[in-house]
Design an enzyme around this catalytic site. Structure first.
Site, PDB file in Angstrom:
ATOM      1  N   LYS A  22      67.275  71.020 -20.629  1.00  0.00           N
ATOM      2  CA  LYS A  22      68.521  70.490 -21.381  1.00  0.00           C
ATOM      3  C   LYS A  22      68.872  71.473 -22.221  1.00  0.00           C
ATOM      4  O   LYS A  22      70.025  71.900 -22.550  1.00  0.00           O
ATOM      5  CB  LYS A  22      68.162  69.443 -22.304  1.00  0.00           C
ATOM      6  CG  LYS A  22      69.088  68.853 -23.194  1.00  0.00           C
ATOM      7  CD  LYS A  22      68.754  67.634 -23.962  1.00  0.00           C
ATOM      8  CE  LYS A  22      68.017  68.053 -25.350  1.00  0.00           C
ATOM      9  NZ  LYS A  22      68.563  68.371 -26.179  1.00  0.00           N
ATOM     10  N   ARG A  93      74.896  67.596 -31.817  1.00  0.00           N
ATOM     11  CA  ARG A  93      74.971  68.785 -32.598  1.00  0.00           C
ATOM     12  C   ARG A  93      75.420  69.860 -31.724  1.00  0.00           C
ATOM     13  O   ARG A  93      76.174  71.193 -32.290  1.00  0.00           O
ATOM     14  CB  ARG A  93      73.789  69.109 -33.336  1.00  0.00           C
ATOM     15  CG  ARG A  93      73.521  68.332 -34.537  1.00  0.00           C
ATOM     16  CD  ARG A  93      72.321  68.919 -35.308  1.00  0.00           C
ATOM     17  NE  ARG A  93      72.914  69.720 -36.264  1.00  0.00           N
ATOM     18  CZ  ARG A  93      72.652  71.055 -36.226  1.00  0.00           C
ATOM     19  NH1 ARG A  93      72.267  71.753 -35.015  1.00  0.00           N
ATOM     20  NH2 ARG A  93      73.076  71.924 -37.076  1.00  0.00           N
ATOM     21  N   PRO A 123      71.947  72.306 -41.329  1.00  0.00           N
ATOM     22  CA  PRO A 123      73.389  73.054 -41.507  1.00  0.00           C
ATOM     23  C   PRO A 123      73.520  74.106 -40.500  1.00  0.00           C
ATOM     24  O   PRO A 123      72.670  74.211 -39.617  1.00  0.00           O
ATOM     25  CB  PRO A 123      73.317  73.450 -42.903  1.00  0.00           C
ATOM     26  CG  PRO A 123      71.617  73.670 -43.127  1.00  0.00           C
ATOM     27  CD  PRO A 123      71.094  72.814 -42.197  1.00  0.00           C
ATOM     28  N   ILE A 124      74.753  74.513 -40.357  1.00  0.00           N
ATOM     29  CA  ILE A 124      75.146  75.671 -39.569  1.00  0.00           C
ATOM     30  C   ILE A 124      75.569  77.042 -40.261  1.00  0.00           C
ATOM     31  O   ILE A 124      76.283  77.938 -39.778  1.00  0.00           O
ATOM     32  CB  ILE A 124      76.191  75.202 -38.331  1.00  0.00           C
ATOM     33  CG1 ILE A 124      77.374  74.665 -39.177  1.00  0.00           C
ATOM     34  CG2 ILE A 124      75.816  74.218 -37.388  1.00  0.00           C
ATOM     35  CD1 ILE A 124      78.697  74.804 -38.162  1.00  0.00           C
ATOM     36  N   ASP A 125      74.920  77.050 -41.600  1.00  0.00           N
ATOM     37  CA  ASP A 125      75.538  78.309 -42.320  1.00  0.00           C
ATOM     38  C   ASP A 125      75.025  79.564 -41.605  1.00  0.00           C
ATOM     39  O   ASP A 125      76.122  80.458 -41.815  1.00  0.00           O
ATOM     40  CB  ASP A 125      74.692  78.036 -43.562  1.00  0.00           C
ATOM     41  CG  ASP A 125      73.230  78.042 -43.627  1.00  0.00           C
ATOM     42  OD1 ASP A 125      72.943  77.102 -42.895  1.00  0.00           O
ATOM     43  OD2 ASP A 125      72.676  78.881 -44.202  1.00  0.00           O
ATOM     44  N   GLN A 126      74.122  79.489 -40.792  1.00  0.00           N
ATOM     45  CA  GLN A 126      73.698  80.756 -40.124  1.00  0.00           C
ATOM     46  C   GLN A 126      74.803  81.309 -39.115  1.00  0.00           C
ATOM     47  O   GLN A 126      74.821  82.527 -38.920  1.00  0.00           O
ATOM     48  CB  GLN A 126      72.430  80.744 -39.612  1.00  0.00           C
ATOM     49  CG  GLN A 126      71.147  80.437 -40.827  1.00  0.00           C
ATOM     50  CD  GLN A 126      71.073  81.500 -41.903  1.00  0.00           C
ATOM     51  OE1 GLN A 126      71.157  82.759 -41.628  1.00  0.00           O
ATOM     52  NE2 GLN A 126      71.230  81.382 -43.124  1.00  0.00           N
ATOM     53  N   ASP A 305      59.664  70.458 -30.790  1.00  0.00           N
ATOM     54  CA  ASP A 305      60.184  69.529 -29.812  1.00  0.00           C
ATOM     55  C   ASP A 305      58.929  68.795 -29.107  1.00  0.00           C
ATOM     56  O   ASP A 305      59.068  67.706 -28.542  1.00  0.00           O
ATOM     57  CB  ASP A 305      61.138  69.960 -28.718  1.00  0.00           C
ATOM     58  CG  ASP A 305      62.432  70.337 -29.283  1.00  0.00           C
ATOM     59  OD1 ASP A 305      62.711  69.700 -30.465  1.00  0.00           O
ATOM     60  OD2 ASP A 305      63.506  70.817 -28.611  1.00  0.00           O
ATOM     61  N   ILE A 327      59.636  73.107 -39.239  1.00  0.00           N
ATOM     62  CA  ILE A 327      61.045  73.291 -38.463  1.00  0.00           C
ATOM     63  C   ILE A 327      61.856  72.472 -39.208  1.00  0.00           C
ATOM     64  O   ILE A 327      63.057  72.852 -39.766  1.00  0.00           O
ATOM     65  CB  ILE A 327      61.078  73.232 -37.060  1.00  0.00           C
ATOM     66  CG1 ILE A 327      60.103  74.293 -36.591  1.00  0.00           C
ATOM     67  CG2 ILE A 327      62.443  73.876 -36.752  1.00  0.00           C
ATOM     68  CD1 ILE A 327      60.132  75.782 -36.723  1.00  0.00           C
ATOM     69  N   ARG A 397      69.145  61.200 -23.499  1.00  0.00           N
ATOM     70  CA  ARG A 397      69.586  62.578 -23.755  1.00  0.00           C
ATOM     71  C   ARG A 397      68.700  63.750 -23.315  1.00  0.00           C
ATOM     72  O   ARG A 397      69.588  64.721 -22.765  1.00  0.00           O
ATOM     73  CB  ARG A 397      69.774  62.521 -25.359  1.00  0.00           C
ATOM     74  CG  ARG A 397      70.560  61.639 -26.155  1.00  0.00           C
ATOM     75  CD  ARG A 397      70.883  61.883 -27.267  1.00  0.00           C
ATOM     76  NE  ARG A 397      71.057  63.257 -27.727  1.00  0.00           N
ATOM     77  CZ  ARG A 397      71.309  63.787 -29.008  1.00  0.00           C
ATOM     78  NH1 ARG A 397      71.120  63.145 -29.862  1.00  0.00           N
ATOM     79  NH2 ARG A 397      71.462  65.100 -29.160  1.00  0.00           N
TER      80      ARG A 397
HETATM   81  C1  UD1 Z   1      67.236  73.890 -31.031  1.00  0.00           C
HETATM   82  C2  UD1 Z   1      67.278  72.727 -29.891  1.00  0.00           C
HETATM   83  C3  UD1 Z   1      66.258  71.695 -30.566  1.00  0.00           C
HETATM   84  C4  UD1 Z   1      64.948  72.282 -31.211  1.00  0.00           C
HETATM   85  C5  UD1 Z   1      65.446  73.347 -32.327  1.00  0.00           C
HETATM   86  C6  UD1 Z   1      64.234  73.855 -32.726  1.00  0.00           C
HETATM   87  C7  UD1 Z   1      69.074  72.918 -28.580  1.00  0.00           C
HETATM   88  C8  UD1 Z   1      70.137  72.093 -27.907  1.00  0.00           C
HETATM   89  N1  UD1 Z   1      68.506  72.162 -29.392  1.00  0.00           N
HETATM   90  O1  UD1 Z   1      68.111  73.074 -32.035  1.00  0.00           O
HETATM   91  O2  UD1 Z   1      65.705  70.669 -29.450  1.00  0.00           O
HETATM   92  O3  UD1 Z   1      64.375  71.235 -32.032  1.00  0.00           O
HETATM   93  O4  UD1 Z   1      66.338  74.227 -31.604  1.00  0.00           O
HETATM   94  O5  UD1 Z   1      63.520  74.667 -31.775  1.00  0.00           O
HETATM   95  O6  UD1 Z   1      68.569  73.903 -28.022  1.00  0.00           O
HETATM   96  N2  UD1 Z   1      69.279  75.890 -39.928  1.00  0.00           N
HETATM   97  C9  UD1 Z   1      69.712  76.279 -40.884  1.00  0.00           C
HETATM   98  N3  UD1 Z   1      71.122  76.855 -40.959  1.00  0.00           N
HETATM   99  C10 UD1 Z   1      71.654  77.214 -39.730  1.00  0.00           C
HETATM  100  C11 UD1 Z   1      70.947  76.988 -38.535  1.00  0.00           C
HETATM  101  C12 UD1 Z   1      69.753  76.170 -38.666  1.00  0.00           C
HETATM  102  O7  UD1 Z   1      69.362  75.993 -41.881  1.00  0.00           O
HETATM  103  O8  UD1 Z   1      72.503  77.728 -39.618  1.00  0.00           O
HETATM  104  C13 UD1 Z   1      67.760  75.003 -39.821  1.00  0.00           C
HETATM  105  C14 UD1 Z   1      67.876  73.832 -39.357  1.00  0.00           C
HETATM  106  O9  UD1 Z   1      68.253  72.725 -40.112  1.00  0.00           O
HETATM  107  C15 UD1 Z   1      66.368  73.653 -38.694  1.00  0.00           C
HETATM  108  C16 UD1 Z   1      65.710  75.291 -38.380  1.00  0.00           C
HETATM  109  O10 UD1 Z   1      66.995  75.750 -39.248  1.00  0.00           O
HETATM  110  O11 UD1 Z   1      65.594  73.189 -39.943  1.00  0.00           O
HETATM  111  C17 UD1 Z   1      65.792  75.416 -36.880  1.00  0.00           C
HETATM  112  O12 UD1 Z   1      67.269  74.838 -36.347  1.00  0.00           O
HETATM  113  P1  UD1 Z   1      67.719  75.361 -35.012  1.00  0.00           P
HETATM  114  O13 UD1 Z   1      66.485  76.359 -34.467  1.00  0.00           O
HETATM  115  O14 UD1 Z   1      69.087  76.038 -35.430  1.00  0.00           O
HETATM  116  O15 UD1 Z   1      67.667  74.354 -34.023  1.00  0.00           O
HETATM  117  P2  UD1 Z   1      68.792  73.924 -33.253  1.00  0.00           P
HETATM  118  O16 UD1 Z   1      69.456  75.126 -32.628  1.00  0.00           O
HETATM  119  O17 UD1 Z   1      69.864  73.157 -33.769  1.00  0.00           O
END
Ligand code: UD1
Length: 421
Positions: A22, A93, A123-126, A305, A327, A397
């Site tokens: 997925k 998301r 968040p998606i700030d990064q 996961d 995480i 999902r």
């Molecule tokens: C992806 C996976 C999800 C998995 C996760 C961590 C997909 C579709 N989903 O989710 O199944 O659990 O990786 O392995 O591939 N964060 C920030 N700012 C940002 C982006 C992330 O603070 O801009 C934080 C998140 O809140 C979280 C951590 O970083 O605490 C990791 O998130 P991230 O690796 O981005 O997870 P996803 O890509 O959403």
């Protein structure tokens, strides 16, 4: 709303085939937006998240056909609204992953902010900082992010934290930028490497995916390709736990063993045996499991996961295990439900102390997120009597027809349609 009923205690045995991943399929569907010609994907898992992404792509103007073999034709996109609406982003998301491709290919995108989700603020700030570094202009308006750029420009950008989606989104944006981009502190997940592989097939020049630094030489255009999606390491790990806790001998065809070292190592320490055979990965559960000490980390560490599923294994070990989640801040929602079935788990901050072995008894339980749902099904396999897992739309999902696949190895599992919520 559907529910799944598991009657515990059946011995398991046989072979299960692992489906396409997925978390690889979703960003690869988005990557089709970067090209001018159709892309064909094979081994696509038939999951509601994949269908949600297809709907999003169709809304953007793509023509999406097929399911297991899926063709995405992006030629109708240019004239569309280039918008990912709230209705879709709030259900998934990963919808935000269209941002990078739209920005790179069409110079603009309007994407709803995802807000929080059950397992944390997320968040998606990064992602946005990365796009800004590439020269995008970003505005937040009425819950939407509006991005614009003439042509993105290569740059050096370091992520503050390791993010899978952020790495994928910014990497895709950089493929069509002018000049070279260096991304530091990137995610090393196999799904990032897989995305880089398909982008390179499309004509991108990406080096270093799978390491902490990725370099991307921008190119002028990309073309659609034919690509088979790699097998799902989390689905595979979930079935591995199924074998471990039931003391069964099962074989997982197409198991992505090389991507699963951390999980296999923890399970070996607990006493589970593994054999790589021509038919797949053979997993043999022991008579008695030993306790474990697991901390979730970005790849190649132990995947978040798999945390809920490995916790079920820990509840069956003889002694005290420790499971630490680093995480996501709120990823222990399966704990109260497992405790209702008899588990002895105490959460202290981001750690869970698990005492086993548990004598599970079947109960009505509520699925709260995707992997939590899987842990409840696993507990149901070893519980005395009947476990009814409600709200299985979470499960759908990420696990394709889990009930028929578990039935095929001997489990007593049924889906009931339209059950109470
Ligand atoms: C992806 C996976 C999800 C998995 C996760 C961590 C997909 C579709 N989903 O989710 O199944 O659990 O990786 O392995 O591939 N964060 C920030 N700012 C940002 C982006 C992330 O603070 O801009 C934080 C998140 O809140 C979280 C951590 O970083 O605490 C990791 O998130 P991230 O690796 O981005 O997870 P996803 O890509 O959403």
């Amino acid at each position: 709303m559907d529910s799944i009923v598991v009657v515990g205690g059946s011995p398991l045995g046989g072979t299960i085939e692992i489906n396409g991943a997925k978390n690889a399929a979703l960003p690869i569907q988005c990557a089709a937006l970067l090209t001018d010609t159709p892309t064909t994907l094979r081994h696509v898992p038939l999951l509601s998240d994949v269908y949600t992404m297809s709907s999003l792509l169709e809304g953007l103007g793509c023509v999406v056909e097929g399911d297991r073999v899926m063709t995405i034709d992006p030629r109708g996109v240019a004239s569309g609204a280039l918008e990912a609406p709230y209705e879709l982003v709030k259900t998934m998301r990963a919808s935000v992953t269209v941002m990078g491709p739209l920005l790179a290919r069409y110079g603009r995108a309007r994407v709803s902010l995802p807000g929080g989700c059950a397992i944390g603020a997320r968040p998606i700030d990064q992602h946005l900082r990365g796009f800004e570094a590439l020269g995008a202009d970003i505005k937040l308006e009425r819950g939407y992010v509006e991005l614009r750029a003439e042509r993105l420009k290569g740059t050096t950008f370091a992520f503050d934290l390791v993010t899978v989606g952020g790495t994928q989104n910014v990497m895709m944006a950089a493929t069509l930028a002018k000049g070279t981009t260096r991304l530091e502190n990137v995610a090393r997940e196999p799904e990032v490497e897989e995305l880089a592989r398909i982008l390179n097939k499309m004509g991108a020049r990406i080096h270093g995916a799978g390491s902490p630094v990725i370099e991307i030489e921008g190119v002028d255009n990309l073309a659609g390709v034919d690509h088979a999606i790699l097998p799902d390491r989390i689905e595979c790990g979930t079935f591995m736990v199924g074998a471990a806790i039931t003391g069964s001998d099962i074989t997982l065809r197409h198991a992505p063993v090389d991507d699963m070292h951390a999980v296999i190592e923890v399970m070996r320490e607990a006493g589970v045996r593994f054999e790589v055979t021509p038919a797949g990965l053979r997993v043999i559960g022991p008579e008695a499991l030993r306790p474990i000490d697991v901390t979730t980390r970005p790849h190649p560490g132990f995947p978040t996961d798999m945390q809920a599923q490995i916790m079920v294994m820990a509840t069956m070990a003889h002694g005290q295990s420790l499971i630490t989640e680093t995480i996501f801040e709120n990823r222990f929602m399966h704990v109260p439900e497992l405790c209702r079935m008899g588990a002895d788990i105490v959460v202290q901050g981001n750690a869970a102390v698990v005492r086993g072995p548990t004598h599970y008894s079947g109960a009505e339980v509520m699925a709260t997120d995707l992997r939590a749902s899987a842990s409840l099904i696993l507990a149901g396999l070893i519980a005395e009597g009947r476990t009814e897992v409600r709200r299985v739309y979470h499960l759908d999902r990420g696990y394709e027809t889990i009930e028929t696949r578990l039935q095929s190895i001997g489990a007593d599992v049924q889906r009931y349609h339209g059950a109470r919520g």
